[in-house]
Design an enzyme around this catalytic site. Structure first.
Site, PDB file in Angstrom:
ATOM      1  N   ILE A  76       0.832  -1.225   0.000  1.00  0.00           N
ATOM      2  CA  ILE A  76       0.000   0.000   0.000  1.00  0.00           C
ATOM      3  C   ILE A  76       0.859   1.265   0.000  1.00  0.00           C
ATOM      4  O   ILE A  76       0.374   2.347  -0.289  1.00  0.00           O
ATOM      5  CB  ILE A  76      -0.999   0.035   1.194  1.00  0.00           C
ATOM      6  CG1 ILE A  76      -0.293  -0.152   2.534  1.00  0.00           C
ATOM      7  CG2 ILE A  76      -2.104  -0.985   0.992  1.00  0.00           C
ATOM      8  CD1 ILE A  76      -1.180   0.107   3.739  1.00  0.00           C
ATOM      9  N   ARG A  98     -10.435 -10.010  27.295  1.00  0.00           N
ATOM     10  CA  ARG A  98     -10.663  -9.613  25.908  1.00  0.00           C
ATOM     11  C   ARG A  98     -12.123  -9.910  25.559  1.00  0.00           C
ATOM     12  O   ARG A  98     -12.737 -10.804  26.146  1.00  0.00           O
ATOM     13  CB  ARG A  98      -9.719 -10.377  24.944  1.00  0.00           C
ATOM     14  CG  ARG A  98      -8.221 -10.085  25.165  1.00  0.00           C
ATOM     15  CD  ARG A  98      -7.885  -8.667  24.790  1.00  0.00           C
ATOM     16  NE  ARG A  98      -6.473  -8.305  24.902  1.00  0.00           N
ATOM     17  CZ  ARG A  98      -5.915  -7.737  25.983  1.00  0.00           C
ATOM     18  NH1 ARG A  98      -6.633  -7.499  27.062  1.00  0.00           N
ATOM     19  NH2 ARG A  98      -4.644  -7.398  25.980  1.00  0.00           N
ATOM     20  N   ASP A 124       5.127 -11.382  31.693  1.00  0.00           N
ATOM     21  CA  ASP A 124       4.041 -10.632  31.051  1.00  0.00           C
ATOM     22  C   ASP A 124       4.530  -9.805  29.863  1.00  0.00           C
ATOM     23  O   ASP A 124       5.719  -9.493  29.761  1.00  0.00           O
ATOM     24  CB  ASP A 124       3.388  -9.709  32.089  1.00  0.00           C
ATOM     25  CG  ASP A 124       1.923  -9.448  31.772  1.00  0.00           C
ATOM     26  OD1 ASP A 124       1.462  -9.816  30.681  1.00  0.00           O
ATOM     27  OD2 ASP A 124       1.244  -8.864  32.642  1.00  0.00           O
ATOM     28  N   ARG A 125       3.573  -9.444  29.012  1.00  0.00           N
ATOM     29  CA  ARG A 125       3.829  -8.517  27.894  1.00  0.00           C
ATOM     30  C   ARG A 125       4.004  -7.115  28.474  1.00  0.00           C
ATOM     31  O   ARG A 125       3.166  -6.678  29.282  1.00  0.00           O
ATOM     32  CB  ARG A 125       2.612  -8.579  26.969  1.00  0.00           C
ATOM     33  CG  ARG A 125       2.568  -7.595  25.852  1.00  0.00           C
ATOM     34  CD  ARG A 125       1.212  -7.644  25.128  1.00  0.00           C
ATOM     35  NE  ARG A 125       1.099  -8.712  24.161  1.00  0.00           N
ATOM     36  CZ  ARG A 125      -0.030  -9.003  23.509  1.00  0.00           C
ATOM     37  NH1 ARG A 125      -1.131  -8.331  23.724  1.00  0.00           N
ATOM     38  NH2 ARG A 125      -0.054  -9.975  22.628  1.00  0.00           N
ATOM     39  N   THR A 173      -9.249  -1.085  15.353  1.00  0.00           N
ATOM     40  CA  THR A 173      -9.258  -1.963  16.516  1.00  0.00           C
ATOM     41  C   THR A 173      -9.734  -1.234  17.770  1.00  0.00           C
ATOM     42  O   THR A 173      -9.621  -0.010  17.861  1.00  0.00           O
ATOM     43  CB  THR A 173      -7.818  -2.487  16.745  1.00  0.00           C
ATOM     44  OG1 THR A 173      -7.756  -3.162  17.988  1.00  0.00           O
ATOM     45  CG2 THR A 173      -6.796  -1.352  16.783  1.00  0.00           C
ATOM     46  N   ASP A 174     -10.194  -2.013  18.758  1.00  0.00           N
ATOM     47  CA  ASP A 174     -10.563  -1.407  20.050  1.00  0.00           C
ATOM     48  C   ASP A 174      -9.320  -1.032  20.865  1.00  0.00           C
ATOM     49  O   ASP A 174      -9.424  -0.307  21.860  1.00  0.00           O
ATOM     50  CB  ASP A 174     -11.455  -2.358  20.866  1.00  0.00           C
ATOM     51  CG  ASP A 174     -10.823  -3.708  21.169  1.00  0.00           C
ATOM     52  OD1 ASP A 174      -9.684  -3.968  20.726  1.00  0.00           O
ATOM     53  OD2 ASP A 174     -11.481  -4.520  21.861  1.00  0.00           O
ATOM     54  N   GLU A 175      -8.131  -1.510  20.438  1.00  0.00           N
ATOM     55  CA  GLU A 175      -6.915  -1.239  21.228  1.00  0.00           C
ATOM     56  C   GLU A 175      -6.569   0.242  21.251  1.00  0.00           C
ATOM     57  O   GLU A 175      -5.794   0.689  22.101  1.00  0.00           O
ATOM     58  CB  GLU A 175      -5.719  -2.036  20.691  1.00  0.00           C
ATOM     59  CG  GLU A 175      -5.986  -3.510  20.707  1.00  0.00           C
ATOM     60  CD  GLU A 175      -4.744  -4.368  20.891  1.00  0.00           C
ATOM     61  OE1 GLU A 175      -3.659  -3.837  21.138  1.00  0.00           O
ATOM     62  OE2 GLU A 175      -4.894  -5.594  20.784  1.00  0.00           O
ATOM     63  N   LYS A 216      -2.223   2.206  14.887  1.00  0.00           N
ATOM     64  CA  LYS A 216      -3.614   2.125  14.412  1.00  0.00           C
ATOM     65  C   LYS A 216      -4.350   3.425  14.770  1.00  0.00           C
ATOM     66  O   LYS A 216      -5.163   3.922  13.984  1.00  0.00           O
ATOM     67  CB  LYS A 216      -4.327   0.920  15.021  1.00  0.00           C
ATOM     68  CG  LYS A 216      -3.855  -0.434  14.511  1.00  0.00           C
ATOM     69  CD  LYS A 216      -4.088  -0.659  13.021  1.00  0.00           C
ATOM     70  CE  LYS A 216      -5.541  -0.824  12.657  1.00  0.00           C
ATOM     71  NZ  LYS A 216      -5.708  -1.216  11.225  1.00  0.00           N
ATOM     72  N   SER A 263      -0.302  -6.473  12.501  1.00  0.00           N
ATOM     73  CA  SER A 263      -1.419  -6.607  13.443  1.00  0.00           C
ATOM     74  C   SER A 263      -1.069  -7.232  14.798  1.00  0.00           C
ATOM     75  O   SER A 263      -1.948  -7.346  15.646  1.00  0.00           O
ATOM     76  CB  SER A 263      -2.524  -7.445  12.787  1.00  0.00           C
ATOM     77  OG  SER A 263      -2.089  -8.791  12.648  1.00  0.00           O
ATOM     78  N   TYR A 278       1.739  -1.010  18.301  1.00  0.00           N
ATOM     79  CA  TYR A 278       0.669  -1.414  17.366  1.00  0.00           C
ATOM     80  C   TYR A 278      -0.544  -0.502  17.536  1.00  0.00           C
ATOM     81  O   TYR A 278      -1.056   0.070  16.570  1.00  0.00           O
ATOM     82  CB  TYR A 278       0.276  -2.882  17.595  1.00  0.00           C
ATOM     83  CG  TYR A 278      -1.069  -3.231  16.987  1.00  0.00           C
ATOM     84  CD1 TYR A 278      -1.235  -3.277  15.607  1.00  0.00           C
ATOM     85  CD2 TYR A 278      -2.188  -3.495  17.792  1.00  0.00           C
ATOM     86  CE1 TYR A 278      -2.474  -3.582  15.037  1.00  0.00           C
ATOM     87  CE2 TYR A 278      -3.418  -3.793  17.242  1.00  0.00           C
ATOM     88  CZ  TYR A 278      -3.561  -3.841  15.869  1.00  0.00           C
ATOM     89  OH  TYR A 278      -4.783  -4.123  15.306  1.00  0.00           O
TER      90      TYR A 278
END
Ligand code: NAD
Ligand code: DAU
Length: 354
Positions: free
Chosen positions: A58, A222, A287-288, A132-134, A162, A83, A158
Site C-alpha cells: 500500500i 478480551r 508478562d507482555r 481496533t478497540d486497542e 492504528k 497486526s 501497534y
C-alpha cells in the site's frame, strides 16, 4: 467492484470469501504477502474470475494509482496492517511504515481518484477503514465498555500506529470530504488466523504437547468476536453506515485469557482424550510490557443504526474453530515456516516460566 487491502490475511481472507459468497461483486485484492499473508487462504477462489489478486504494498503509490484508474472501484475496504502486538514491541518500525505511512499513501491516492470521479459514482464511493478497540487503551474491571466517544489512549506501538491511522482517516473526511467510515473491532477468532495469536497458538501448542504460555496472571480480559460476524459488521458499515462516522464492533463476550485457554483445553480433552488433561500444559510466563488489562466493546451504535449484532456464541464458535484447526493441520504447518520458528524463539525464549 471493490478494492480490498490485506485480503490474504486472517480477517481479509475471511472478508473476501464472505463477500464473494454473499454480495458476489468482483474484488481486487492488494496484499504484500508478508509472513501473515497467505494465498493458500484463498484457494477456493483460484478459478473465480471475480477475485483479482495483486501482490503489492500500500506504500507503492504508483501501483495504487494504477489499480484505481484501471478498475474504478466503488469502495475501498482497508485491512492491510501489521497486526500483532508482541511483534510491535520487538520491531515497531514496520508498524509505522505500513499502518501509518501506508494508510497515508492509500488515502492520498484514494483522494486523487475520488476527486476525479463524476456523479453519481463520486457520491456513492466509500473508504472503509478497519481498525481496533486497542486504540482506546485499557479498562478497569468496573469501567463501562468502550463507546465511539471513549478518548484514544493507545498503549502499544501497534495500538498507537492504528490510532494514528484512524486520525488520518478522520482528517481526510473533515478536510477533503472523502467519504470515510471507520470500524473499531474487538479480538477476532476463527479459521485462517495465524498461529502467533492467542487461540490458534494455544491450539497448535496443545496438539504438539508443548507448553501453553499464559502471560502474567492470565486474568487480562478480551471481548471475543467470531471473524464471520466481524465481516458482516464491516459489510453493514460499508453498505449502510453514515460517512464520517465510526462504529464499534464487538462480541458481548468478555473472557479472561485463562478462561479461554481452559475452554480450549476442555474441547481438546474431548477431541483427543488420550492426551487429557491438556490444562496440565498451562505455563505462566513473563508478562507482555504495557499489557492492557481489559477490553470491552459497547456495540449499541451499530446495532441501533445498522441492525448488526453478533450471530455466533463464543462457546459454539470456539468449538468450530478448534475443529477447523484439527481438520487443517496441513494449513497450519504450511504457514508456520522457518520465519515463524524464529519468531517463537524471539518472543518466548527469554520469557521463562514464572
Ligand atoms: P493479519 O496480520 O492476519 O493480516 C494482515 C494482512 O495485511 C496480511 O495479508 C499482510 O500480508 C497484509 N499487509 C501487511 N502489510 C502490508 C502492506 N504494506 N501492503 C499491503 N498488504 C500488507 O491481520 P488481521 O488480524 O487479519 O487484521 C486485519 C485488520 O483488522 C488490521 O488492520 C487489524 O488492525 C484489524 N483488526 C484485527 C483484529 C484481530 O483480532 N485480528 C481486531 C480488530 C481489528
Ligand atoms: O482487540 C483487538 C486486537 O486483538 C487486534 O487489534 C489485534 O490485531 C489482535 O492481535 C488482538 O490483539 P491482542 O494483543 O489482544 O491479541 P493476542 O492474541 O496477541 O493476545 C490475546 C491475549 O492473550 C492478550 O491478553 C495477550 C495474551 N497472550 C497472547 C499470546 C500470544 C498470552 O497470554 N500468551 C500468548 O502466547
Amino acid at each position: 467492484m471493490i478494492l480490498v487491502t490485506g485480503g490474504a490475511g486472517f480477517i481479509g481472507a475471511n472478508f473476501v470469501l464472505d463477500w464473494i459468497a454473499t454480495v458476489g461483486t468482483p474484488i481486487i485484492n492488494l496484499d504484500k504477502l508478508t509472513y501473515a499473508g497467505n494465498l493458500g487462504n484463498l484457494t477456493n477462489l483460484r478459478s473465480d474470475t471475480r477475485h483479482i489478486f495483486v501482490k503489492g504494498d500500500i506504500n507503492d503509490r504508483a501501483l495504487v494509482a494504477r489499480l484505481l484508474k484501471q478498475h474504478q472501484p466503488g469502495a475501498i475496504v482497508h485491512l492491510a496492517a501489521e497486526s500483532h502486538v508482541d511483534r510491535s514491541i520487538h520491531a515497531p518500525a514496520e508498524f509505522v511504515q505500513t499502518n501509518v505511512t501506508g494508510t497515508f499513501c492509500l488515502l492520498e491516492e484514494t483522494r486523487a481518484y475520488w476527486e476525479s470521479l463524476a456523479e453519481p459514482a463520486k457520491n456513492r464511493f466509500r473508504f472503509l477503514h478497519v481498525s481496533t478497540d486497542e486504540v482506546y487503551g485499557s479498562l478497569l474491571p468496573t469501567d463501562p465498555a468502550f463507546t465511539e466517544a471513549t478518548p484514544y489512549a493507545p498503549n502499544s506501538p501497534y495500538a498507537a500506529s492504528k490510532a494514528a491511522s484512524d486520525h488520518l482517516v478522520r482528517s481526510y473526511y473533515h478536510t477533503y470530504g472523502l467519504p470515510t467510515i471507520t470500524t473499531n473491532c474487538s479480538n477476532n477468532y476463527g479459521p485462517l488466523q495465524f498461529p502467533e495469536k492467542l487461540i490458534p497458538l494455544m491450539i497448535r501448542n496443545a496438539c504438539q504437547q508443548k507448553q501453553l504460555p499464559v502471560y502474567g496472571d492470565g486474568l487480562q480480559v478480551r471481548d471475543w468476536l467470531h471473524v464471520v460476524d466481524h465481516c458482516a459488521g464491516i459489510r453493514a458499515a460499508l453498505q449502510k453506515g453514515r460517512i464520517g462516522e465510526t462504529y464499534n464492533i464487538g462480541g458481548n463476550s468478555e473472557k479472561t485469557n485463562l478462561q479461554v485457554v481452559n475452554a480450549l483445553c476442555a474441547i481438546l480433552d474431548t477431541k483427543l482424550p488420550g492426551r487429557a488433561p491438556h490444562s496440565r500444559l498451562i505455563t505462566y510466563v513473563k508478562d507482555r510490557p504495557g499489557h492492557d488489562r481489559r477490553y470491552a466493546i459497547n456495540a449499541m451504535k451499530i446495532k441501533n443504526e445498522l441492525g448488526w449484532e453478533p450471530a455466533e456464541k463464543f462457546e459454539t464458535g470456539l468449538l468450530k474453530t478448534v475443529e477447523w484447526y484439527l481438520a487443517n493441520e496441513a494449513w497450519v504447518e504450511n504457514v508456520t515456516s522457518g520465519a515463524y520458528r524464529n519468531w517463537v524463539e524471539t518472543n518466548y525464549a527469554n520469557r521463562g516460566a514464572m
